[in-house]
Design a protein around this motif. Sequence first.
Motif, PDB file in Angstrom:
ATOM      1  N   GLY A   1      41.788  46.339  40.873  1.00  0.00           N
ATOM      2  CA  GLY A   1      40.935  45.399  41.577  1.00  0.00           C
ATOM      3  C   GLY A   1      39.693  45.012  40.807  1.00  0.00           C
ATOM      4  O   GLY A   1      39.030  44.024  41.141  1.00  0.00           O
ATOM      5  N   ASP A   2      39.366  45.783  39.741  1.00  0.00           N
ATOM      6  CA  ASP A   2      38.200  45.474  38.918  1.00  0.00           C
ATOM      7  C   ASP A   2      38.585  45.223  37.467  1.00  0.00           C
ATOM      8  O   ASP A   2      37.736  45.259  36.572  1.00  0.00           O
ATOM      9  CB  ASP A   2      37.173  46.616  38.977  1.00  0.00           C
ATOM     10  N   CYS A   3      39.880  44.956  37.240  1.00  0.00           N
ATOM     11  CA  CYS A   3      40.416  44.973  35.876  1.00  0.00           C
ATOM     12  C   CYS A   3      41.291  43.757  35.603  1.00  0.00           C
ATOM     13  O   CYS A   3      42.216  43.467  36.364  1.00  0.00           O
ATOM     14  CB  CYS A   3      41.221  46.259  35.668  1.00  0.00           C
TER      15      CYS A   3
ATOM     16  N   GLY B   1      36.028  37.229  34.503  1.00  0.00           N
ATOM     17  CA  GLY B   1      34.774  37.951  34.667  1.00  0.00           C
ATOM     18  C   GLY B   1      34.924  39.375  35.169  1.00  0.00           C
ATOM     19  O   GLY B   1      33.967  39.957  35.692  1.00  0.00           O
ATOM     20  N   ALA B   2      36.102  39.976  35.003  1.00  0.00           N
ATOM     21  CA  ALA B   2      36.335  41.343  35.489  1.00  0.00           C
ATOM     22  C   ALA B   2      35.461  42.345  34.744  1.00  0.00           C
ATOM     23  O   ALA B   2      35.065  42.128  33.592  1.00  0.00           O
ATOM     24  CB  ALA B   2      37.809  41.717  35.312  1.00  0.00           C
ATOM     25  N   ALA B   3      35.180  43.454  35.389  1.00  0.00           N
ATOM     26  CA  ALA B   3      34.352  44.494  34.774  1.00  0.00           C
ATOM     27  C   ALA B   3      35.094  45.229  33.663  1.00  0.00           C
ATOM     28  O   ALA B   3      34.483  45.700  32.697  1.00  0.00           O
ATOM     29  CB  ALA B   3      33.896  45.490  35.841  1.00  0.00           C
TER      30      ALA B   3
ATOM     31  N   TYR C   1      50.345  47.208  34.647  1.00  0.00           N
ATOM     32  CA  TYR C   1      50.318  46.863  36.067  1.00  0.00           C
ATOM     33  C   TYR C   1      49.427  47.821  36.849  1.00  0.00           C
ATOM     34  O   TYR C   1      48.734  47.410  37.790  1.00  0.00           O
ATOM     35  CB  TYR C   1      51.733  46.885  36.639  1.00  0.00           C
ATOM     36  N   ALA C   2      49.442  49.099  36.464  1.00  0.00           N
ATOM     37  CA  ALA C   2      48.613  50.083  37.159  1.00  0.00           C
ATOM     38  C   ALA C   2      47.132  49.758  36.991  1.00  0.00           C
ATOM     39  O   ALA C   2      46.360  49.803  37.961  1.00  0.00           O
ATOM     40  CB  ALA C   2      48.911  51.486  36.627  1.00  0.00           C
ATOM     41  N   PHE C   3      46.724  49.423  35.787  1.00  0.00           N
ATOM     42  CA  PHE C   3      45.321  49.083  35.566  1.00  0.00           C
ATOM     43  C   PHE C   3      44.958  47.781  36.274  1.00  0.00           C
ATOM     44  O   PHE C   3      43.885  47.665  36.882  1.00  0.00           O
ATOM     45  CB  PHE C   3      45.023  49.008  34.075  1.00  0.00           C
ATOM     46  N   ALA C   4      45.851  46.796  36.221  1.00  0.00           N
ATOM     47  CA  ALA C   4      45.567  45.521  36.884  1.00  0.00           C
ATOM     48  C   ALA C   4      45.443  45.689  38.393  1.00  0.00           C
ATOM     49  O   ALA C   4      44.727  44.925  39.049  1.00  0.00           O
ATOM     50  CB  ALA C   4      46.656  44.504  36.556  1.00  0.00           C
TER      51      ALA C   4
END
Length: 240
Positions: free
Chosen positions: A26-28, A73-75, A20-23
């Motif tokens: 905003g770019d993940c 398409g996330a980075a 959840y922290a990585f999600a």
Amino acid sequence: MTIRIAMWSGPRNLSTAMMYAFAARGDCAASDEPFYAAYLALTGLDHPMRDQVLASQPNDPARVDLTGPAPGGAAIWYQKHMVHHMLPQMPRDWFKACRHAFLIRHPARVIASYARKRESPTLDDLGFVQQAELFDAIAQATGKAPPVADSAAIRAAPGPMLQALCAALDLPWTERMLHWPAGPKPFDGAWAPHWYHAVHASTGFDAAEGPLPDLPADYARLAEAAMPHYRRLARHALSP
């Protein structure tokens, strides 16, 4: 270019909160235990919500695609993996497309948490042996020890620890990783209704943990068997 993060954990290791922290960056994009259905199909194990898990993911591990573009398409593509899902027959050629990290937790805490959801866990269920084996394999393949984050350190100092983890993975740090909205997430695995009640109620990392739990004798023996594998990875743990 997509940056793929493979985070290797056992169950009840703060792994869903970390996803959840990585999600929340905003770019993940996030993927939740993509080999779970294949693991159940190959082992025949009777886990909670087995039928729902099998229906939700490829049962053939060769059909699990982790090297294409990130969802949406996330980075960055964060992949939450359970180490015990990586059976010998699972493909590993995708490892080279990822940056790897390991999430660990003291065996006594893992066992106390796991047993509340599924009774009588075995050492195989908890993943400590598999985690140490995978750590060695990835270190040998890449020529360096992958970063290790201990859940106790994350809960004690989430900001500094996540900064250290991002630095080790060569990612920019953002404070957005410290908070997320309460409730289920669209990328949760089909098993979330059984396992994720506590993390669904959260909006960030819980406070530092208290003393280690007291375990019944059989669980204490299980924790003792897991400790050498935990300690070996703990020697590589990041500091804030």
